[in-house]
Write a protein that holds these residues in place. Structure first.
Motif, short mmCIF file in Angstrom:
data_model
loop_
_atom_site.label_atom_id
_atom_site.label_comp_id
_atom_site.label_asym_id
_atom_site.label_seq_id
_atom_site.Cartn_x
_atom_site.Cartn_y
_atom_site.Cartn_z
N CYS A 1 24.83 -36.52 -77.88
CA CYS A 1 26.05 -36.44 -77.08
C CYS A 1 25.69 -35.85 -75.72
O CYS A 1 25.15 -34.74 -75.64
CB CYS A 1 27.09 -35.58 -77.79
SG CYS A 1 28.55 -35.29 -76.78
N THR B 1 33.78 -32.10 -80.86
CA THR B 1 33.80 -33.42 -81.50
C THR B 1 32.52 -33.65 -82.30
O THR B 1 32.55 -34.04 -83.46
CB THR B 1 33.89 -34.53 -80.41
OG1 THR B 1 34.96 -34.21 -79.55
CG2 THR B 1 34.11 -35.89 -81.00
N CYS B 2 31.40 -33.37 -81.65
CA CYS B 2 30.14 -33.68 -82.32
C CYS B 2 29.80 -32.64 -83.37
O CYS B 2 29.12 -32.94 -84.35
CB CYS B 2 29.03 -33.89 -81.28
SG CYS B 2 29.30 -35.48 -80.48
N PHE C 1 27.01 -40.60 -77.35
CA PHE C 1 28.33 -40.36 -76.76
C PHE C 1 28.15 -39.89 -75.33
O PHE C 1 27.34 -39.00 -75.07
CB PHE C 1 29.07 -39.24 -77.51
CG PHE C 1 29.63 -39.66 -78.84
CD1 PHE C 1 30.74 -40.49 -78.92
CD2 PHE C 1 29.06 -39.21 -80.03
CE1 PHE C 1 31.28 -40.85 -80.15
CE2 PHE C 1 29.58 -39.58 -81.26
CZ PHE C 1 30.70 -40.40 -81.32
N SER D 1 30.08 -37.83 -72.88
CA SER D 1 31.25 -36.95 -72.91
C SER D 1 31.20 -35.99 -71.72
O SER D 1 31.40 -34.80 -71.87
CB SER D 1 31.26 -36.20 -74.24
OG SER D 1 32.43 -35.47 -74.36
N LYS E 1 33.11 -41.57 -74.30
CA LYS E 1 34.01 -40.60 -74.91
C LYS E 1 34.88 -39.97 -73.82
O LYS E 1 36.03 -39.60 -74.06
CB LYS E 1 33.16 -39.54 -75.62
CG LYS E 1 33.88 -38.53 -76.45
CD LYS E 1 34.68 -39.16 -77.53
CE LYS E 1 34.67 -38.64 -78.89
NZ LYS E 1 35.69 -39.31 -79.74
N SER E 2 34.30 -39.82 -72.63
CA SER E 2 35.06 -39.30 -71.50
C SER E 2 36.28 -40.18 -71.25
O SER E 2 36.27 -41.37 -71.57
CB SER E 2 34.22 -39.33 -70.21
OG SER E 2 33.07 -38.58 -70.35
N SER F 1 34.24 -47.96 -76.46
CA SER F 1 35.12 -46.94 -75.91
C SER F 1 35.74 -46.20 -77.10
O SER F 1 36.29 -46.83 -78.00
CB SER F 1 36.21 -47.63 -75.07
OG SER F 1 37.35 -46.80 -75.01
N ASN F 2 35.60 -44.89 -77.11
CA ASN F 2 36.14 -44.10 -78.22
C ASN F 2 36.78 -42.84 -77.64
O ASN F 2 36.26 -41.74 -77.73
CB ASN F 2 35.00 -43.76 -79.20
CG ASN F 2 35.37 -42.78 -80.29
OD1 ASN F 2 34.60 -41.88 -80.63
ND2 ASN F 2 36.54 -42.92 -80.84
N GLU G 1 38.99 -39.57 -76.74
CA GLU G 1 39.28 -38.42 -77.59
C GLU G 1 40.73 -37.97 -77.38
O GLU G 1 41.18 -37.86 -76.26
CB GLU G 1 38.31 -37.28 -77.25
CG GLU G 1 38.44 -36.10 -78.16
CD GLU G 1 38.47 -36.50 -79.63
OE1 GLU G 1 37.52 -37.12 -80.11
OE2 GLU G 1 39.49 -36.23 -80.29
#
Ligand SMILES: NC(=O)C1=CN([C@@H]2O[C@H](COP(=O)(O)OP(=O)(O)OC[C@H]3O[C@@H](n4cnc5c(N)ncnc54)[C@H](O)[C@@H]3O)[C@@H](O)[C@H]2O)C=CC1
Ligand SMILES: O=C(O)[C@H]1O[C@H](OP(=O)(O)OP(=O)(O)OC[C@H]2O[C@@H](n3ccc(=O)[nH]c3=O)[C@H](O)[C@@H]2O)[C@H](O)[C@@H](O)[C@@H]1O
Length: 469
Positions: A10, A20-21, A87, A89, A130-131, A159-160, A162
């Motif tokens: 990440c 998250t991680c 990720f 982030s 993740k951003s 795209s994931n 948060e």
């Protein structure tokens, strides 16, 4: 066949990347998770007993998995080389200068993280945005990565976004309402999407894992924050009507929220929403709408932010007006500086705007927050590029307790809804304040009747002033 994720890296050990991680490592013992950051102090803190962010429940999770399948390091290159899923982030603040300044997201960190991956990767990777980013950022990431791929290396972009909220991050991550994973709808894109679905499926029921195309996923994140912030601005707009009419905003919110179509959540009137994302993400949506030549849509969303600024100004005006139209050299105890309870984060906190206005009006401000450091408060109140710390320290002092902050004060202002403020010994506080002793409740957490019985003059957001002087 689905790719099985064994090593995750990440980029960005902040409020999102860290928790998250850490939760992924906690729930997936078969996956090694390495969180990297360029900021050495932040990584050192993640490796210490004193984690760099305060979040209920985070310590337990980090301490349980750190050194087993959860690692924090500044060795970005090594972590990227070894990972099969990365990720991104990193921070995406509002641009301060150049094209789109004040509205568009600054994607410099996302781009540099993407280039870093492209430069060092020696094998295929799934790269996960993740951003929170503007719609179609994944396309730019893909262009950069594809320009660096060859027949031996491919990059799949997902795209994931948060959806965690600070203060409840661990709960939100352990039992999310939904996890959203967007991917290109090609066989490779769907395979990458499935690989990430399987990571979350270690603990999230599969009916809560939503898969969409990339652009829907990116836009859904901005849309969710815009809709949430819009509810707060709507209730705050109504709070102004309540103050003018004698209606009570909590009663109005309750009555409206009982309609199952409206629902009860996110209808708490306040001195204004803060946090690093609501304003930034709405302004981003405003910019996007303008770029798409949709000025009416842009104006609609912009109003959510304008109303929020108005709410803060309105509260300050009410305080000044009530304190006989001047707060010069009056002592104002500000209780709470974080943007909400249960976090030490002050980004865009309404308390900053309030305190700056009090300072402008030459008041003496005494601040207490259980989780925000003195350094952070002075950093937030000073003007960037201007050396005004000494002048600031003449006007602002930091207290170690709410009692210390309130001593000799003319007024108490509740800026953050910390639970401990509800439990204070108000008769003791009243005794030591200047009289008349005022309380301005910007969070609707105090029992106004009880305080009035003690002798306080109480003014609450969304309620009519009952004292006439
Ligand atoms: N804070 C929140 O509650 C939420 C934030 N988000 C989004 O998540 C993203 C990250 O937000 P936060 O974690 O709050 O930001 P943050 O500022 O706390 O953390 C970002 C970290 O990324 C690091 N970084 C920057 N470039 C890097 C690089 N190339 N390699 C390694 N590390 C790098 C920075 O040093 C920083 O520590 C933003 O886009 C934000 O909008 C989304 C949901 C919730
Ligand atoms: O993208 C993000 O950063 C996150 O932004 C918000 O989370 P967060 O800002 O951490 O906290 P919230 O609980 O949403 O509160 C935001 C602000 O609104 C205020 N608020 C919230 C709810 C309410 O009813 N009234 C109200 O004034 C809070 O006091 C706070 O200042 C969203 O709730 C998350 O889903 C999202 O992931």
């Amino acid at each position: 066949m689905t790719t099985q994720v064994k090593k995750i890296c990440c980029l960005g050990a902040g409020y999102v990347g860290g928790p998250t991680c850490a939760v992924i490592a906690y729930k997936c013992h078969d996956i090694d998770v390495t969180i990297v950051d360029l900021n050495e102090a932040r990584i050192a803190a993640w490796n210490s007993d004193n984690l760099p962010i305060y979040e209920p429940g985070l310590d337990k999770i980090v301490f349980e998995r750190r050194g087993k399948n959860l690692f924090f390091t500044t060795q970005v290159e090594q972590a990227v080389i070894e990972a099969d899923l990365i990720f991104v982030s990193v921070n995406t603040p509002t641009k301060k200068s150049g094209l789109g300044a004040g509205f568009a997201a600054d994607l410099a960190y996302v781009e540099s993280a993407t280039r870093q991956i492209a430069n060092v990767a020696k094998s295929s990777k799934i790269v996960v945005e993740k951003s929170t980013v503007p719609c179609r950022t994944a396309e730019s990431m893909r262009t950069i990565l594809e320009a660096n791929s060859n027949e031996n290396i491919r990059f799949d972009i997902l795209s994931n976004p948060e959806f965690l909220a600070e203060g409840t991050a661990i709960n939100d991550l352990l039992s999310p309402d939904r996890v959203l994973i967007g991917g290109l709808q090609t066989p490779e894109g769907i395979r990458a999407q499935q690989a990430l679905v399987e990571v979350y499926a270690h603990w999230v029921p599969t009916d809560r894992i939503i898969t969409t195309n990339l652009w829907s996923s990116e836009l859904s994140k901005l849309a969710a924050n815009a809709l949430l912030a819009q509810r707060i601005s709507s209730i705050n707009a109504l709070s102004a009507i309540c103050e003018a009419t004698g209606a009570d905003i909590d009663e109005v919110a309750y009555a409206c929220g009982r309609d199952t179509r409206i629902g009860p959540k996110f209808l708490k009137a306040s001195v204004g929403f803060g946090g690093s994302c609501f304003q930034k993400d709405i302004l981003n949506l405003v910019y996007l709408s303008e770029q798409l030549n949709l000025p009416e849509v842009a104006a609609y969303w912009k109003q959510v932010v304008d109303l929020n600024d108005y709410q803060k100004k309105r509260f300050v005006s009410r305080i000044i007006k009530t304190l006989f139209n001047t707060i010069t050299n009056k002592k104002i105890a500000v209780l709470g500086f974080a943007f909400k309870k249960d976090t030490g984060d002050t980004r865009e906190s309404a308390a900053i705007a309030l305190c700056k206005d009090f300072i402008q009006e030459n008041a003496k401000v005494r601040i207490y927050d259980p989780k925000v450091s003195t350094e952070q408060i002075f950093m937030d109140l000073s003007t960037p590029g201007v050396d005004n710390l000494d002048a600031l320290k003449k006007r602002v002092t930091i207290a170690k307790t709410a009692y210390e902050a309130s001593e000799d004060a003319d007024a108490i202002v509740i800026a953050t809804e910390w639970d401990e403020f509800k439990e204070l010994d108000f008769p003791k506080i009243y005794e030591k304040m200047h009289k008349p002793a005022f309380i301005f409740d910007g969070r609707l957490i105090l029992d106004a009747e009880n305080l009035r019985n003690i002798g306080f003059r109480v003014h609450t957001i969304g309620r009519e002033d009952r004292d006439f002087y």
